[in-house]
Design a protein around this motif. Structure first.
Motif, PDB file in Angstrom:
ATOM      1  N   ILE A  99      -5.469   4.843  55.743  1.00  0.00           N
ATOM      2  CA  ILE A  99      -5.157   4.051  54.550  1.00  0.00           C
ATOM      3  C   ILE A  99      -5.605   2.601  54.758  1.00  0.00           C
ATOM      4  N   GLN A 157      -2.620   8.762  59.477  1.00  0.00           N
ATOM      5  CA  GLN A 157      -2.526   8.462  58.042  1.00  0.00           C
ATOM      6  C   GLN A 157      -2.529   6.957  57.832  1.00  0.00           C
ATOM      7  N   ASN A 158      -1.722   6.231  58.604  1.00  0.00           N
ATOM      8  CA  ASN A 158      -1.642   4.778  58.465  1.00  0.00           C
ATOM      9  C   ASN A 158      -3.008   4.144  58.687  1.00  0.00           C
ATOM     10  N   GLN A 187      -9.391   2.103  54.731  1.00  0.00           N
ATOM     11  CA  GLN A 187     -10.008   2.230  53.410  1.00  0.00           C
ATOM     12  C   GLN A 187      -9.665   1.056  52.489  1.00  0.00           C
ATOM     13  N   CYS A 188      -8.518   0.446  52.703  1.00  0.00           N
ATOM     14  CA  CYS A 188      -8.070  -0.622  51.803  1.00  0.00           C
ATOM     15  C   CYS A 188      -8.474  -2.027  52.263  1.00  0.00           C
ATOM     16  N   PHE A 215       2.501   5.830  49.745  1.00  0.00           N
ATOM     17  CA  PHE A 215       2.557   6.320  51.119  1.00  0.00           C
ATOM     18  C   PHE A 215       3.591   5.529  51.897  1.00  0.00           C
TER      19      PHE A 215
END
Length: 192
Positions: free
Chosen positions: A17, A13-14, A20-21, A4
């Protein structure tokens, strides 16, 4: 497998991500006072300490769906105070209910029948069953002219309602059961 590209044009989106990480993270359930004297109570999973001296906590706030700033940010900047509760797993349903967008000036605590307690008169009240709360002064806002703002709060006092393993001020060992963001859902984190 995917790669990504992070871009200012893909803030959601950022956020997804990163959220979740970069786990696990405790949830910050922040209470602030609204312009009309009501208590705003909102959860944030993008929350972390960034400095020990001074003790600064950061909270990343997405803008509302209409592009305006969140009540938490407005209130903290206006009244210079915020209280951060680390909720317990039994608070999960109420925390999730507080995450919906309410009309500006609405008290989530009143709307959702969440009982609050005033532990320190100079700071907004916190949920009555809290096990841990930080009482903070407004420090700064990092405004990146984007879909998010980063609120910086300086911790002035902390309330802990837990069993301490020792009464020694040098050995501050205690156990909390925080509601935390752990991947796709919430999880109880222990022994961290």
């Amino acid at each position: 497998m995917m790669i990504f590209t992070f871009s200012p044009t893909t803030p959601l989106q950022n956020f997804k991500i990163l959220s979740q990480c970069l786990i696990p993270r405790p949830i910050a359930w922040i209470s602030t006072m609204n312009d009309n004297g009501n208590i705003n109570l909102a959860p944030f999973s993008f929350f972390a300490p960034i400095s020990l001296e001074p003790t600064i906590l950061s909270v990343c706030l997405m803008k509302k769906s209409d592009g305006s700033i969140k009540d938490t940010l407005h209130n903290a900047k206006t009244f210079k105070r915020a209280s951060i509760t680390i909720p317990s797993p039994q608070d999960c349903t109420q925390v999730q209910a507080c995450s919906q967008e309410f009309e500006q000036g609405t008290s989530e605590a009143s709307e959702l029948n969440i009982h609050l307690s005033s532990l320190l008169s100079d700071y907004p009240p916190v949920p009555s069953n809290c096990q841990c709360a930080f009482f903070c002064d407004f420090y700064d806002v990092w405004d990146f002219q984007s879909a998010t703002d980063t609120l910086l709060l300086e911790v002035k006092q902390c309330f802990v309602n837990a069993d301490f393993e020792s009464e020694s001020s040098e050995d501050l060992r205690f156990s909390l059961e925080p509601l935390a963001r752990a991947g796709r859902g919430f999880k109880i984190l222990q022994d961290l």
